[in-house]
Design an enzyme around this catalytic site. Structure first.
Site, PDB file in Angstrom:
ATOM      1  N   ARG A  83      34.304  37.112  38.422  1.00 25.31           N
ATOM      2  CA  ARG A  83      35.055  36.794  39.647  1.00 25.31           C
ATOM      3  C   ARG A  83      34.291  35.680  40.357  1.00 25.31           C
ATOM      4  O   ARG A  83      33.158  35.863  40.785  1.00 25.31           O
ATOM      5  CB  ARG A  83      35.167  38.043  40.528  1.00 25.31           C
ATOM      6  CG  ARG A  83      35.969  37.841  41.809  1.00 25.31           C
ATOM      7  CD  ARG A  83      36.049  39.154  42.590  1.00 25.31           C
ATOM      8  NE  ARG A  83      36.786  38.987  43.828  1.00 25.31           N
ATOM      9  CZ  ARG A  83      36.261  38.596  44.987  1.00 25.31           C
ATOM     10  NH1 ARG A  83      34.970  38.319  45.062  1.00 25.31           N
ATOM     11  NH2 ARG A  83      37.019  38.475  46.062  1.00 25.31           N
TER      12      ARG A  83
ATOM     13  N   LYS B 219      26.347  34.528  45.750  1.00 36.10           N
ATOM     14  CA  LYS B 219      25.892  35.610  46.621  1.00 36.10           C
ATOM     15  C   LYS B 219      24.424  35.456  46.994  1.00 36.10           C
ATOM     16  O   LYS B 219      23.669  34.695  46.395  1.00 36.10           O
ATOM     17  CB  LYS B 219      26.160  36.967  45.953  1.00 36.10           C
ATOM     18  CG  LYS B 219      27.642  37.343  46.012  1.00 36.10           C
ATOM     19  CD  LYS B 219      27.899  38.757  45.561  1.00 36.10           C
ATOM     20  CE  LYS B 219      29.377  39.123  45.796  1.00 36.10           C
ATOM     21  NZ  LYS B 219      29.699  40.461  45.272  1.00 36.10           N
TER      22      LYS B 219
END
Length: 274
Positions: free
Chosen positions: A255, A221
């Site tokens: 995740r 991210k």
């Protein structure tokens, strides 16, 4: 600390890995990569062999500024993929990344086992009651607004306090309707700027007061690649570093896009804490 996935009791006492499979054309890292049956099945096979306990399938990109996708398009994208994967890997534990109750229901009826909702039931009034009727584990995430406008909604006075209040409210709503196995996701990157993401991560262990398993989704991210001044493609090393931090702060599920490296990280974490 266990969750019931299609009759299998999965313990979360030891950290587990959830591999990401995006079947969207516009996801921030792997958009458009898995467009045909062979590429989908090869990727699932790879992630399972590398040690993923769960595979999270999404057909609606939730990256900042993502275009909205109507329900019919999401259903047409995701339901054939669910059936394809279940037919090839009947023992796989599939999580469905959707905020729509009809999509969740269709996928669970086709063999999926978990609902992963970025909106915690706020974008579909029927989601919580649907999950309760389906009797499946539910991942609820913290977010403000929608993927299209969430980055304009980062005006927190005390981000940890506000995230905790959000979860206390959403947990109460879910439990009142009979949702049982609930996992909470702080929502790194969703309606949070870079500094807020790190502030939340620094204090993430406080979220254990909710007494629900924590899922951390930080893989590749922007909080990583912007800090390092690299691209998402170059953010694996940074991802692994923060995965270790997430585990130390209490995450029970990571995740991830890169299963092998995440599994190695959890093994080292467990050895360190043996």
């Amino acid at each position: 600390m266990t969750i019931n996935c299609n009759g299998k009791l999965i313990s979360l006492e030891r950290p587990k890995i959830m591999g990401i499979l995006n079947v969207t054309p516009d996801s921030f890292f792997d958009g458009g990569k898995y467009k045909d049956e062979a590429s989908v099945l090869n990727q699932v096979d790879k992630m399972l062999n590398e040690g993923a306990t769960f595979i999270d399938v999404g057909a609606y990109s939730s990256r900042p500024g993502a275009k909205e996708v109507d329900e019919d398009t999401e259903l047409k994208r995701i339901t054939p993929i669910v059936s394809l994967i279940i037919n090839k890997f009947p023992d796989v534990i599939l999580s469905i990344d959707t905020f729509r109750s009809n999509v969740a229901k269709a996928c669970i009826e086709n063999g999926a086992a978990i609902v992963n909702d970025i909106s915690a039931g706020l974008h579909d009034d029927n989601m919580l009651s649907t999950v309760a009727k389906l009797n499946v584990p539910y991942i609820m995430m913290h977010m403000r607004g929608t993927p299209k406008n969430m980055q304009q909604q980062t005006d927190y006075k005390d981000i940890l306090k506000e995230v905790l209040f959000y979860f206390s409210e959403r947990l109460s709503a879910a439990k009142a309707l009979g949702v049982k196995d609930i996992i909470i996701d702080p929502g790194f990157g969703f309606a949070k700027n870079l500094e807020q993401n790190f502030e939340l991560l620094k204090q993430m262990e406080v979220m254990s007061i909710m007494e629900h398993p924590l899922l951390a989704g930080i893989s590749r991210k922007s909080m990583i690649y912007k800090t390092l001044d690299v691209t998402a493609d170059q953010a694996l090393n940074g991802t692994t570093a923060l995965h270790m931090a997430c585990l130390q702060k209490g995450a029970k599920i990571l995740r991830v896009h890169d299963v092998k490296e995440a599994v190695e990280c959890t093994k080292l974490y467990e050895q360190l804490n043996a």
